[in-house]
Design a protein around this motif. Structure first.
Motif, short mmCIF file in Angstrom:
data_model
loop_
_atom_site.label_atom_id
_atom_site.label_comp_id
_atom_site.label_asym_id
_atom_site.label_seq_id
_atom_site.Cartn_x
_atom_site.Cartn_y
_atom_site.Cartn_z
N ALA A 56 -7.58 -4.22 6.93
CA ALA A 56 -6.89 -2.93 6.81
C ALA A 56 -5.41 -3.10 7.11
O ALA A 56 -4.55 -2.53 6.43
CB ALA A 56 -7.52 -1.90 7.74
N GLU A 80 -3.71 -4.70 4.20
CA GLU A 80 -3.52 -3.72 3.14
C GLU A 80 -2.40 -2.73 3.49
O GLU A 80 -1.71 -2.23 2.61
CB GLU A 80 -4.83 -2.98 2.86
CG GLU A 80 -5.84 -3.91 2.20
CD GLU A 80 -6.68 -3.23 1.17
OE1 GLU A 80 -6.78 -1.98 1.18
OE2 GLU A 80 -7.24 -3.96 0.34
N ARG A 122 -1.08 -0.09 0.80
CA ARG A 122 -2.32 0.51 0.32
C ARG A 122 -3.04 1.32 1.38
O ARG A 122 -3.98 2.06 1.09
CB ARG A 122 -3.24 -0.58 -0.22
CG ARG A 122 -2.59 -1.31 -1.40
CD ARG A 122 -3.45 -2.42 -1.90
NE ARG A 122 -4.69 -1.85 -2.42
CZ ARG A 122 -5.64 -2.58 -2.96
NH1 ARG A 122 -5.52 -3.87 -3.05
NH2 ARG A 122 -6.74 -2.00 -3.41
N ARG A 123 -2.65 1.16 2.63
CA ARG A 123 -3.25 1.91 3.73
C ARG A 123 -2.16 2.25 4.74
O ARG A 123 -1.11 1.62 4.78
CB ARG A 123 -4.33 1.09 4.43
CG ARG A 123 -5.51 0.79 3.55
CD ARG A 123 -6.66 0.17 4.32
NE ARG A 123 -7.62 -0.43 3.42
CZ ARG A 123 -8.58 0.21 2.78
NH1 ARG A 123 -8.73 1.49 2.97
NH2 ARG A 123 -9.39 -0.40 1.95
N GLN A 159 -6.55 5.47 3.68
CA GLN A 159 -6.49 4.73 2.42
C GLN A 159 -5.63 5.56 1.48
O GLN A 159 -6.01 6.66 1.09
CB GLN A 159 -7.89 4.54 1.85
CG GLN A 159 -7.91 3.73 0.58
CD GLN A 159 -9.31 3.50 0.08
OE1 GLN A 159 -10.26 3.50 0.84
NE2 GLN A 159 -9.44 3.29 -1.21
N ASP A 163 -4.21 4.22 -1.46
CA ASP A 163 -4.19 3.70 -2.83
C ASP A 163 -5.30 4.31 -3.68
O ASP A 163 -5.62 3.81 -4.73
CB ASP A 163 -4.29 2.17 -2.84
CG ASP A 163 -5.65 1.66 -2.41
OD1 ASP A 163 -6.41 2.43 -1.79
OD2 ASP A 163 -5.95 0.50 -2.69
N SER A 164 -5.84 5.38 -3.20
CA SER A 164 -6.98 6.02 -3.86
C SER A 164 -6.60 6.56 -5.23
O SER A 164 -5.51 7.10 -5.44
CB SER A 164 -7.48 7.16 -2.97
OG SER A 164 -8.51 7.83 -3.63
N TYR A 179 -7.92 9.06 1.68
CA TYR A 179 -9.13 9.06 2.49
C TYR A 179 -8.81 8.66 3.92
O TYR A 179 -8.30 7.57 4.17
CB TYR A 179 -10.15 8.10 1.87
CG TYR A 179 -11.46 8.02 2.62
CD1 TYR A 179 -12.33 9.10 2.63
CD2 TYR A 179 -11.82 6.87 3.31
CE1 TYR A 179 -13.53 9.04 3.32
CE2 TYR A 179 -13.02 6.79 3.99
CZ TYR A 179 -13.86 7.88 4.00
OH TYR A 179 -15.05 7.82 4.68
#
Length: 165
Positions: free
Chosen positions: A36, A39, A44-45, A63, A65-66, A77
């Motif tokens: 994580a 990312e 992305r997170r 998160q 990059d959803s 998320y």
């Protein structure tokens, strides 16, 4: 009279990863946390921690990059919300969620999603108090690689909640 120490909500740093294991209680998630964090470095997170007097006492991951979209726009998320037991029921979880939501608004997200284990009534009450509404259920079957390199299967039926930002 001395001022009470103030809570700091900030982006996680590499040196926080070990602290998020809570003296080994969550060591099994070491690889999950490392991934994580990697990312997060790629955008992305988002990993936020709550810090009090230099100690990490809470966390929330997001998160971002959803590709989830819908009537409320792009969604992110939220997950892995955790506050150390001695600091629960003091508004720290609320502050972590609010900071995550603020970052999402700044980034143009229209919705925040979160899941909660069906047997976690306290967390569900928190999310609903913050304006999240149940919109579905999830079987809660997922897996991760633990700190020993072993795949761990998890079965945790959950409610799915959302909030328009």
């Amino acid at each position: 009279m001395a001022e009470a120490p103030s809570l700091v909500i900030r982006e996680a740093r590499a040196e926080d990863l070990e602290a998020m294991e809570w003296e080994g209680e969550y060591r099994r998630y070491r690889v999950v946390y490392q991934r994580a964090y990697a990312e997060m470095l790629r955008g992305r997170r988002v990993l936020l921690v709550a810090e009090l007097q230099g100690q990490v006492i809470g966390q929330i991951f997001v998160q971002v990059d959803s590709t989830l979209t819908g009537g409320g726009g792009r969604a992110a998320y939220l997950y892995a919300l955790r506050v150390r037991p001695p600091y629960r029921n003091q508004g720290i979880g609320t502050e972590l969620v609010r900071e995550a939501e603020s970052l999402l608004r700044q980034r143009g997200f229209g919705r925040a999603l979160i899941s909660v284990a069906k047997d976690n009534d306290a967390a569900r009450r928190l999310y609903e108090r913050l304006g999240y509404e149940v919109f579905g259920e999830d079987a809660g079957d997922w897996s991760y690689i633990d700190d020993q390199g072993q795949v761990q299967e998890v079965h945790e039926p959950a409610f799915l909640l959302e909030k328009l930002l």
